[in-house]
Scaffold this motif. Structure first.
Motif, mmCIF file in Angstrom:
data_model
loop_
_atom_site.group_PDB
_atom_site.id
_atom_site.type_symbol
_atom_site.label_atom_id
_atom_site.label_comp_id
_atom_site.label_asym_id
_atom_site.label_seq_id
_atom_site.Cartn_x
_atom_site.Cartn_y
_atom_site.Cartn_z
ATOM 1 N N THR A 1 0.826 -1.255 0.005
ATOM 2 C CA THR A 1 0.065 -0.049 0.038
ATOM 3 C C THR A 1 0.716 1.172 -0.120
ATOM 4 O O THR A 1 0.658 2.253 -0.738
ATOM 5 C CB THR A 1 -0.969 -0.039 1.275
ATOM 6 O OG1 THR A 1 -1.770 -1.029 1.272
ATOM 7 C CG2 THR A 1 -1.764 1.302 1.205
ATOM 8 N N SER B 1 1.025 3.534 -3.509
ATOM 9 C CA SER B 1 0.712 4.987 -3.206
ATOM 10 C C SER B 1 1.640 5.863 -3.485
ATOM 11 O O SER B 1 1.506 6.913 -4.234
ATOM 12 C CB SER B 1 0.188 5.058 -1.970
ATOM 13 O OG SER B 1 -1.021 4.212 -1.497
ATOM 14 N N THR B 2 2.970 5.673 -3.043
ATOM 15 C CA THR B 2 3.893 6.610 -3.184
ATOM 16 C C THR B 2 4.317 6.633 -4.667
ATOM 17 O O THR B 2 4.584 7.840 -5.236
ATOM 18 C CB THR B 2 5.233 6.419 -2.501
ATOM 19 O OG1 THR B 2 4.819 6.171 -1.066
ATOM 20 C CG2 THR B 2 6.278 7.231 -2.650
ATOM 21 N N GLU C 1 -1.828 14.720 -1.648
ATOM 22 C CA GLU C 1 -1.731 13.513 -0.930
ATOM 23 C C GLU C 1 -2.269 12.474 -1.741
ATOM 24 O O GLU C 1 -3.405 12.783 -2.396
ATOM 25 C CB GLU C 1 -2.065 13.489 0.789
ATOM 26 C CG GLU C 1 -1.350 14.312 1.515
ATOM 27 C CD GLU C 1 -1.961 14.178 2.934
ATOM 28 O OE1 GLU C 1 -3.034 13.465 3.227
ATOM 29 O OE2 GLU C 1 -1.224 14.910 3.951
ATOM 30 N N ASP C 2 -1.832 11.156 -1.505
ATOM 31 C CA ASP C 2 -2.515 10.071 -2.193
ATOM 32 C C ASP C 2 -3.632 9.886 -1.679
ATOM 33 O O ASP C 2 -4.188 10.345 -0.403
ATOM 34 C CB ASP C 2 -1.672 8.845 -2.314
ATOM 35 C CG ASP C 2 -1.341 8.359 -0.780
ATOM 36 O OD1 ASP C 2 -2.058 7.169 -0.586
ATOM 37 O OD2 ASP C 2 -0.741 9.023 -0.050
ATOM 38 N N PHE D 1 -4.821 7.262 0.097
ATOM 39 C CA PHE D 1 -4.912 6.745 1.377
ATOM 40 C C PHE D 1 -3.994 7.765 2.609
ATOM 41 O O PHE D 1 -3.964 7.346 3.712
ATOM 42 C CB PHE D 1 -4.127 5.388 1.596
ATOM 43 C CG PHE D 1 -4.685 4.390 0.731
ATOM 44 C CD1 PHE D 1 -6.078 3.750 1.083
ATOM 45 C CD2 PHE D 1 -4.317 3.830 -0.545
ATOM 46 C CE1 PHE D 1 -6.742 2.840 0.219
ATOM 47 C CE2 PHE D 1 -4.991 3.089 -1.364
ATOM 48 C CZ PHE D 1 -6.178 2.438 -0.927
#
Length: 425
Positions: free
Chosen positions: A44, A48-49, A153-154, A156
């Motif tokens: 995750t 996401s990054t 931000e992503d 999550f």
């Protein structure tokens, strides 16, 4: 400009640490479920990054189109303006990346708000982001806004990206001017009737000046050229009012200098709007405009004169101040030819420059405001009195003015001056 950066948020760091811990614990304990949960947490964070980095690279490679508008521009000091920043997502194929999840901010120079907070309004849509904020400049000059700072931000909330987009811009701030009345009968003598736009009573409404490259040879006045030993041309004034020059002497003292710029700009703009072809001489941005290349009249000329004042700076030393003024006076003598009106805003002058400026009164009528001091003191110094008296004896109309006074009041004092040196109250 700050560098673009992607980093983990506290949540992302927590998930990363938890994922590593669970993965290690699951391997050591032989518990498959712990290994799977740990791997899921790490996946995750990693995915996401990675997605956030790809989105940031798309933005950096032209995925965003930035437009900045400043309305009105240039802006006058003390007046309100609005900065509008619009970000538009650039389509790649059939779709465009979403920008409504971006956080947008922009820095503005403190001179645009007197150091106070700027309150912005943000409007969002899927492919468009708009930021509006008001500014009220408090100082003349060019002051930066931007670049736009974006952050995201992503989904999550495990990674955060931030960085600048676009280039900064400069807001041009003009001096605040006063609207001056130029219809006073104090300027309506036979010598200077043209100051009000009146026709000269003489049958030949022309003046002569030195020939310059590019002048029409049909305007050469051969009889006067033969008498003088050099070519001179007719400068016809039938079509309008006499040209005018405003000479500005800038002091080292900043507040006094800013006030002097406002006075000179107010006089220059008033003359231009009254129909005169005007130039402003003085300072480090001399703006030498030969007589045959003067700007037009009216609003366009006034705008051009105000633009010239935006970049004026104060001298760093007395020698630099006198050098700038001497250059302005030399230009006046070289290009004037006695056909123009001369208005001067000066301080205490040393004998050499004073004598050169005073000689202008031998060929044309001049008006001068002489500052009582360079620091705004009300009492006129002996040097200021001497400067005013020397100009008066040379034929100038002179009044003493106190830095910081109302510009319109100083102007009326100058118009009502006669053969005396009128002292600031």
């Amino acid at each position: 400009m700050a560098a673009r950066a992607t980093r983990l948020t506290p949540r992302g760091l927590g998930l990363l640490g938890g994922g590593v811990g669970l993965l290690v614990l699951g391997v050591l304990a032989g518990v498959t479920a712990l290994v799977q949960v740990g791997a899921l947490l790490l996946l995750t964070v990693g995915v996401s990054t990675a997605l956030l980095v790809l989105t940031a690279r798309h933005h950096a490679r032209g995925g965003l189109t930035l437009t900045r508008r400043i309305l009105p521009h240039p802006v006058e000091e003390g007046s309100a303006a609005t900065v509008e920043v619009e970000l538009l997502a650039t389509r790649s194929g059939r779709t465009a990346p979403r920008v409504d999840r971006l956080t947008i901010a922009e820095r503005a120079s403190r001179e645009l708000s007197d150091g106070g907070p700027l309150r912005a309004r943000v409007r969002r849509s899927r492919e468009r982001l708009r930021l509006d904020y008001p500014i009220t400049p408090v100082r003349r000059g060019r002051w930066p806004v931007g670049p736009v700072q974006l952050s995201r931000e992503d989904l999550f909330g495990v990674a955060h990206w931030s960085g600048p987009v676009g280039e900064p811009a400069l807001v041009a701030v003009r001096p605040a001017i006063s609207r001056l009345a130029l219809s006073s009968s104090a300027l309506a003598s036979d010598v200077d009737r043209a100051a009000l736009g009146a026709r000269s009573p003489a049958a030949d409404d022309t003046s002569l000046r030195d020939y310059r490259s590019g002048d029409d040879l049909r305007r050469v006045h051969w009889r006067s050229s033969a008498r003088r030993g050099q070519l001179v041309v007719r400068q016809d004034e039938r079509s309008g009012r006499r040209p005018a020059t405003v000479v500005l002497d800038l002091p080292q003292h900043g507040p006094t200098g800013e006030w002097s710029i406002r006075v000179a700009a107010s006089v220059a703009v008033g003359l231009a709007e009254a129909g005169h072809h005007v130039r402003l001489l003085g300072g480090d941005v001399l703006g030498v405009v030969p007589d045959h290349h003067r700007a037009g009249t009216g609003t366009a000329a006034a705008e051009s004169l105000l633009d010239q004042t935006v970049d004026l700076s104060m001298p760093h030393s007395p020698g630099q101040r006198l050098s700038w003024l001497a250059t302005a006076v030399d230009t006046l003598h070289a290009d004037g030819g006695g056909a123009e009106l001369v208005f001067a805003v000066v301080g205490e002058l040393e004998p050499g420059v004073l004598a050169s400026l005073a000689r202008t009164g031998e060929v044309t009528h001049g008006w001068a405001m002489v500052r009582t001091s360079e620091t705004g003191e009300a009492v006129a110094s002996p040097d200021a009195q001497r400067t005013a008296e020397r100009l008066r004896r040379a034929g100038w109309t002179v009044c003493l003015v106190r830095p910081g006074e109302d510009v319109a009041t100083c102007w009326q004092r100058l118009l009502t001056a006669d053969d005396r040196v009128v002292v600031a109250r």
